[in-house]
Design a protein around this motif. Structure first.
Motif, mmCIF file in Angstrom:
data_model
loop_
_atom_site.group_PDB
_atom_site.id
_atom_site.type_symbol
_atom_site.label_atom_id
_atom_site.label_comp_id
_atom_site.label_asym_id
_atom_site.label_seq_id
_atom_site.Cartn_x
_atom_site.Cartn_y
_atom_site.Cartn_z
ATOM 1 N N VAL A 315 37.057 -10.942 26.045
ATOM 2 C CA VAL A 315 38.214 -11.058 26.350
ATOM 3 C C VAL A 315 38.644 -11.992 26.857
ATOM 4 O O VAL A 315 39.722 -12.201 26.934
ATOM 5 C CB VAL A 315 38.576 -9.316 26.948
ATOM 6 N N VAL A 316 37.263 -12.030 27.875
ATOM 7 C CA VAL A 316 37.061 -12.959 28.894
ATOM 8 C C VAL A 316 37.379 -14.427 28.111
ATOM 9 O O VAL A 316 38.144 -15.001 28.629
ATOM 10 C CB VAL A 316 35.757 -12.919 29.760
ATOM 11 N N ASN A 317 36.540 -14.413 27.491
ATOM 12 C CA ASN A 317 36.210 -15.545 26.514
ATOM 13 C C ASN A 317 37.775 -15.936 26.227
ATOM 14 O O ASN A 317 38.124 -17.835 25.664
ATOM 15 C CB ASN A 317 35.371 -15.407 25.817
ATOM 16 N N ALA A 318 38.354 -15.499 25.710
ATOM 17 C CA ALA A 318 39.577 -16.258 24.784
ATOM 18 C C ALA A 318 40.873 -15.631 25.762
ATOM 19 O O ALA A 318 41.714 -17.115 25.741
ATOM 20 C CB ALA A 318 40.111 -14.550 24.216
ATOM 21 N N LEU A 319 40.824 -15.123 27.070
ATOM 22 C CA LEU A 319 41.512 -15.927 27.927
ATOM 23 C C LEU A 319 41.417 -17.188 28.643
ATOM 24 O O LEU A 319 42.529 -17.336 29.097
ATOM 25 C CB LEU A 319 41.721 -14.552 28.662
ATOM 26 N N GLN A 320 40.009 -17.334 28.747
ATOM 27 C CA GLN A 320 39.798 -18.712 29.135
ATOM 28 C C GLN A 320 39.930 -20.117 28.083
ATOM 29 O O GLN A 320 39.577 -20.976 28.519
ATOM 30 C CB GLN A 320 38.127 -17.965 30.317
ATOM 31 N N ASN A 321 39.761 -19.469 27.298
ATOM 32 C CA ASN A 321 39.866 -20.728 26.030
ATOM 33 C C ASN A 321 40.974 -20.496 25.254
ATOM 34 O O ASN A 321 40.552 -21.023 24.269
ATOM 35 C CB ASN A 321 38.669 -20.536 25.367
ATOM 36 N N GLY A 322 42.256 -21.166 25.738
ATOM 37 C CA GLY A 322 43.637 -21.102 24.583
ATOM 38 C C GLY A 322 43.930 -20.083 24.801
ATOM 39 O O GLY A 322 45.879 -20.394 24.482
ATOM 40 N N ASP A 343 31.871 6.877 25.171
ATOM 41 C CA ASP A 343 32.440 6.663 26.264
ATOM 42 C C ASP A 343 31.430 5.701 27.102
ATOM 43 O O ASP A 343 32.247 5.002 28.286
ATOM 44 C CB ASP A 343 31.673 8.585 27.223
ATOM 45 N N VAL A 344 31.079 4.749 26.444
ATOM 46 C CA VAL A 344 30.753 3.537 26.425
ATOM 47 C C VAL A 344 31.500 3.026 26.146
ATOM 48 O O VAL A 344 31.319 1.863 27.305
ATOM 49 C CB VAL A 344 29.244 3.583 25.391
ATOM 50 N N ALA A 345 32.069 2.761 26.104
ATOM 51 C CA ALA A 345 32.908 2.248 25.484
ATOM 52 C C ALA A 345 34.073 1.992 26.399
ATOM 53 O O ALA A 345 34.454 0.761 26.991
ATOM 54 C CB ALA A 345 33.980 2.154 23.944
ATOM 55 N N GLU A 346 34.635 3.919 27.263
ATOM 56 C CA GLU A 346 35.345 3.902 27.992
ATOM 57 C C GLU A 346 34.937 2.789 29.645
ATOM 58 O O GLU A 346 35.806 2.412 29.811
ATOM 59 C CB GLU A 346 35.758 4.823 28.384
ATOM 60 N N ARG A 347 34.148 3.263 29.643
ATOM 61 C CA ARG A 347 33.572 2.507 31.102
ATOM 62 C C ARG A 347 33.429 0.782 30.581
ATOM 63 O O ARG A 347 33.078 0.206 32.659
ATOM 64 C CB ARG A 347 31.293 2.904 30.807
ATOM 65 N N ASN A 348 33.049 0.391 29.079
ATOM 66 C CA ASN A 348 33.102 -1.371 29.456
ATOM 67 C C ASN A 348 34.686 -1.466 29.423
ATOM 68 O O ASN A 348 34.674 -2.413 30.394
ATOM 69 C CB ASN A 348 32.858 -1.507 28.443
ATOM 70 N N MET A 349 35.387 -0.840 29.461
ATOM 71 C CA MET A 349 36.669 -1.251 29.417
ATOM 72 C C MET A 349 37.145 -1.012 30.717
ATOM 73 O O MET A 349 38.001 -1.902 31.272
ATOM 74 C CB MET A 349 38.145 -0.152 28.487
ATOM 75 N N ALA A 350 36.777 -0.308 31.571
ATOM 76 C CA ALA A 350 37.084 0.489 33.060
ATOM 77 C C ALA A 350 36.140 -1.050 33.562
ATOM 78 O O ALA A 350 36.924 -1.590 34.746
ATOM 79 C CB ALA A 350 35.975 1.377 33.618
ATOM 80 N N VAL A 351 35.211 -1.980 33.410
ATOM 81 C CA VAL A 351 34.484 -2.581 33.836
ATOM 82 C C VAL A 351 35.172 -3.862 33.397
ATOM 83 O O VAL A 351 35.270 -5.444 34.363
ATOM 84 C CB VAL A 351 32.897 -2.911 33.449
ATOM 85 N N LEU A 352 36.163 -4.523 32.354
ATOM 86 C CA LEU A 352 36.422 -5.403 31.842
ATOM 87 C C LEU A 352 37.323 -5.472 32.747
ATOM 88 O O LEU A 352 37.577 -6.251 33.393
ATOM 89 C CB LEU A 352 37.265 -5.057 30.726
ATOM 90 N N LYS A 353 38.970 -3.949 33.064
ATOM 91 C CA LYS A 353 39.593 -4.365 33.455
ATOM 92 C C LYS A 353 39.371 -4.604 35.287
ATOM 93 O O LYS A 353 39.808 -5.535 35.908
ATOM 94 C CB LYS A 353 40.253 -2.990 33.665
ATOM 95 N N ASP A 354 38.028 -4.274 36.207
ATOM 96 C CA ASP A 354 38.111 -4.485 37.213
ATOM 97 C C ASP A 354 37.461 -6.038 36.980
ATOM 98 O O ASP A 354 37.908 -6.723 38.721
ATOM 99 C CB ASP A 354 36.728 -3.926 37.371
ATOM 100 N N PHE A 355 37.325 -6.664 36.496
ATOM 101 C CA PHE A 355 36.595 -7.736 36.434
ATOM 102 C C PHE A 355 38.153 -9.165 36.611
ATOM 103 O O PHE A 355 38.739 -10.293 36.991
ATOM 104 C CB PHE A 355 35.901 -9.052 34.544
ATOM 105 N N LEU A 356 39.236 -8.045 35.161
ATOM 106 C CA LEU A 356 39.868 -9.223 35.100
ATOM 107 C C LEU A 356 41.137 -9.019 36.157
ATOM 108 O O LEU A 356 41.196 -9.877 36.527
ATOM 109 C CB LEU A 356 40.582 -8.228 33.643
ATOM 110 N N LYS A 357 40.859 -7.625 36.800
ATOM 111 C CA LYS A 357 41.945 -7.810 38.689
ATOM 112 C C LYS A 357 41.078 -8.524 39.528
ATOM 113 O O LYS A 357 42.000 -9.770 39.374
ATOM 114 C CB LYS A 357 41.839 -6.463 38.559
ATOM 115 N N LYS A 358 40.026 -8.628 39.610
ATOM 116 C CA LYS A 358 39.289 -10.044 40.754
ATOM 117 C C LYS A 358 39.709 -11.206 40.266
ATOM 118 O O LYS A 358 40.334 -11.604 40.827
ATOM 119 C CB LYS A 358 37.833 -9.487 40.796
ATOM 120 N N ARG A 359 40.045 -11.304 39.159
ATOM 121 C CA ARG A 359 40.454 -13.238 38.417
ATOM 122 C C ARG A 359 41.658 -12.956 38.151
ATOM 123 O O ARG A 359 41.987 -13.813 37.441
ATOM 124 C CB ARG A 359 39.484 -12.938 37.360
#
Length: 397
Positions: A315-322, A343-359
């Motif tokens: 997700v991050v790569n796609a947003l940074q690459n076009g 539950d693993v996916a839910e945690r990963n999505m939470a981390v992703l959203k937190d990272f995207l929010k900071k950026r």
């Protein structure tokens, strides 16, 4: 739930003979039967739109929106006329081999690799017996059914049901004078690819695997029990060195596919550019009709086997690459075909959203839960997301 969503699968009571075959065959107990009257009805909240009941009904009383008999026959007929193919290859949606693997399978069966008609279905158990006879009448010389292993079947009984149907079909065809191998069955299940040379022995995959398909070894790299592997991709998601990856969805493979799409769309002057990661069971109409649902909106889709197989890094790569926006279309918890490990996916999505929010990129990402039961829901959500991304892009200009 609105009325629009309740017509995806329904029983026409005027045609229903009350035989209760659909009631007995439904793997999700989504069909209710009145003990006194024998009347059967579909509980749309439980229905997974697998289509097994539809193909089993002897009086065609069950009506279904996706992959109905007429549309399947029409698709095959059009493809036969367009390509001149003589082989039909049936595949399960979430377990489809790559083009190269299909060609290898056809070669093993002694069939031509040049022209064949691929037909992906949510479940091979959906294929009605009448469909096999019909396509043979249209000019198909060989039918190859690439089925999941019984233990791998996402729809619980779909593979077993289809195996029995094809066995009976073959017997009937032989009596009618067709060759014994006109219909062929090939077992296939997507598994992980393991490069022990890259493995550092962290054992994260051992602890994360929801199917106990990976065992820790003393003073050695973990061992994969391929008979237990369900191809969910949970292990690949946590491997820090990409030593273990899901076949067909290797990190570099996925990265290359959406980056190439971004370059192509940019060259065409398209804007805004939207990438849609889509679970293979969540949105049938968009995945099967990308020209009408996605391409006209400058959106490209990349299927993933399951919600938890979506690496947040993409997700991050796609947003940074076009890409101007990324949408992840996933199954709801009740529809997930691989419940374990969610539950693993839910945690990963939470981390992703937190990272995207900071950026300051969070508004360019959308997570949407979809189901084949929801008619038109995805298209509306995609249109809303595109409008939001367009406004954001204009604001940045």
């Amino acid at each position: 739930m609105g009325e629009e969503q309740t017509v995806v699968v329904r029983i026409n009571q005027d045609y229903c003979s009350r035989c209760s075959i659909c009631y007995s065959i439904c793997p999700y107990e989504a069909i209710k039967r009145d003990a006194e009257t024998g009347k059967v009805e579909i509980d749309i909240q439980k229905c997974q739109v697998c289509g097994i009941c539809y193909s089993a009904c002897p009086v065609f009383a069950i009506e279904i929106l996706y992959y109905d008999y007429e549309s399947l026959v029409g698709y095959v007929d059009n493809e036969l006329k367009r390509t001149g193919a003589e082989t039909l290859v049936l595949m399960c949606r979430g377990n489809s081999p790559s083009t190269l693997e299909v060609e290898e399978i056809l070669a093993e069966q002694g069939l031509s690799l040049k022209n064949y008609v691929p037909l992906r279905l949510p479940c091979s158990g959906r294929v009605p017996t009448e469909f096999i006879f019909k396509v043979l009448g249209l000019g198909v010389k060989n039918v190859v059914s690439i089925q999941c292993e019984d233990s791998f079947c996402r729809f619980k009984e779909g593979t077993k049901i289809n195996t029995r149907r094809l066995f009976l079909s073959k017997k009937v065809l032989e009596e009618l004078g067709f060759a014994k191998d006109t219909v062929k069955v090939v077992k296939y299940s997507r598994k992980v690819v393991y490069d022990t040379a890259k493995c550092v022995g962290c054992d994260k995959c051992v602890f994360i695997c929801p199917y106990a398909a990976i065992e820790a070894e003393h003073f050695a790299t973990p061992k994969i029990l391929y008979d237990h592997c369900m191809g969910c991709g949970a292990c690949a998601l946590v491997c820090p060195h990409h030593a273990i990856q899901l076949k067909g969805f290797e990190f570099e493979n996925v990265l290359k596919r959406y980056c190439n799409s971004a370059v192509r769309l940019k060259a065409d002057g398209k804007s805004p550019l939207i990438l849609v990661f889509c679970c293979q069971w969540s949105e049938f109409s968009a995945l099967d009709n990308p020209e009408t649902v996605l391409f006209k909106r400058n959106a490209v889709t990349l299927e993933v086997p399951c919600f938890k197989a979506l690496d947040p890094v993409h997700v991050v790569n796609a947003l940074q690459n076009g890409f101007d926006g990324v949408m992840a279309v996933v199954c709801s918890s009740q529809d997930c075909k691989l419940q374990e490990g969610r539950d693993v996916a839910e945690r990963n999505m939470a981390v992703l959203k937190d990272f995207l929010k900071k950026r300051n990129m969070l508004e360019r990402f959308e997570l949407y839960e979809a189901s084949p039961r929801d008619i038109g829901g995805f298209e509306k959500k995609l249109e809303q997301f595109i409008q939001k991304v367009s406004a954001l892009k204009e604001g940045r200009a």
